[in-house]
Design a protein around this motif. Structure first.
Motif, PDB file in Angstrom:
ATOM      1  N   LEU A 114     -96.888 -84.434  43.965  1.00 39.08           N
ATOM      2  CA  LEU A 114     -95.670 -84.432  44.775  1.00 39.08           C
ATOM      3  C   LEU A 114     -94.909 -85.756  44.708  1.00 39.08           C
ATOM      4  CD1 LEU A 114     -93.857 -82.973  46.814  1.00 39.08           C
ATOM      5  CD2 LEU A 114     -95.351 -83.844  48.614  1.00 39.08           C
ATOM      6  N   LYS A 115     -95.580 -86.883  44.894  1.00 47.16           N
ATOM      7  CA  LYS A 115     -94.881 -88.183  44.892  1.00 47.16           C
ATOM      8  C   LYS A 115     -94.209 -88.445  43.548  1.00 47.16           C
ATOM      9  CE  LYS A 115     -97.565 -90.444  48.471  1.00 47.16           C
ATOM     10  NZ  LYS A 115     -98.475 -91.523  48.821  1.00 47.16           N
ATOM     11  N   LEU A 116     -94.854 -88.065  42.469  1.00 50.38           N
ATOM     12  CA  LEU A 116     -94.258 -88.271  41.149  1.00 50.38           C
ATOM     13  C   LEU A 116     -93.106 -87.300  40.913  1.00 50.38           C
ATOM     14  CD1 LEU A 116     -94.488 -90.179  38.796  1.00 50.38           C
ATOM     15  CD2 LEU A 116     -96.094 -88.606  37.729  1.00 50.38           C
ATOM     16  N   ARG A 117     -93.193 -86.097  41.485  1.00 51.01           N
ATOM     17  CA  ARG A 117     -92.061 -85.157  41.403  1.00 51.01           C
ATOM     18  C   ARG A 117     -90.830 -85.742  42.104  1.00 51.01           C
ATOM     19  NH1 ARG A 117     -92.794 -80.205  39.495  1.00 51.01           N
ATOM     20  NH2 ARG A 117     -94.915 -79.457  39.194  1.00 51.01           N
ATOM     21  N   ILE A 118     -91.048 -86.378  43.243  1.00 48.31           N
ATOM     22  CA  ILE A 118     -89.943 -87.000  43.979  1.00 48.31           C
ATOM     23  C   ILE A 118     -89.348 -88.146  43.161  1.00 48.31           C
ATOM     24  CG2 ILE A 118     -89.369 -88.352  46.045  1.00 48.31           C
ATOM     25  CD1 ILE A 118     -91.505 -86.578  47.522  1.00 48.31           C
ATOM     26  N   LEU A 119     -90.197 -88.982  42.578  1.00 45.73           N
ATOM     27  CA  LEU A 119     -89.723 -90.073  41.713  1.00 45.73           C
ATOM     28  C   LEU A 119     -88.968 -89.519  40.510  1.00 45.73           C
ATOM     29  CD1 LEU A 119     -89.705 -93.112  40.970  1.00 45.73           C
ATOM     30  CD2 LEU A 119     -91.823 -92.661  39.702  1.00 45.73           C
TER      31      LEU A 119
END
Length: 129
Positions: free
Chosen positions: A64-69
């Motif tokens: 999830l965090k990398l998808r946001i980035l």
């Protein structure tokens, strides 16, 4: 598929909020969509390659965090390219264009986030043995 959906969702609110004529808005957003499609291919290829090289993970396994980035990085790059185009096309002032472009970026970031999750679920990357 992505850009068509984006145009259908984003053009009506852009027309309403910007006061730019319907045809001018559609042509402008179609131009930005074309630029975005080219940027999308380059950005995603590079991002996916780097992610796989650093982590060994396929894009459909992205946390999830990398998808946001990923989504935020894409929209930031597009913002830098589209800002002057929108300013020249609409004749709006730079602050107005910045607000409009940030609004477009936020809308497309949210749309991209959900579109990419759905796409990865519908078309998962399968490894070949």
């Amino acid at each position: 598929m992505f850009e068509t959906g984006g145009l259908l969702l984003i053009t009506p609110p852009f027309i309403w909020l910007s006061g730019v004529a319907v045809v001018d808005s559609f042509v402008l957003l179609a131009m930005v969509a074309l630029i975005a499609a080219v940027w999308n291919a380059a950005y995603n290829t590079g991002f996916d390659w780097l992610e796989h090289r650093l982590t060994g993970r396929a894009a459909d396994q992205r946390p999830l965090k990398l998808r946001i980035l990923h989504a935020t990085g894409f929209e930031t790059g597009l913002l830098l390219v589209s800002l002057p185009i929108i300013a020249v096309w609409t004749g709006m002032g730079w602050w107005e264009v910045l607000i409009a472009d940030i609004g477009l970026a936020v809308a497309y970031t949210i749309y991209a986030f959900f579109f990419n999750i759905a796409y990865d679920k519908w078309f998962p990357i399968t490894t070949q043995s």
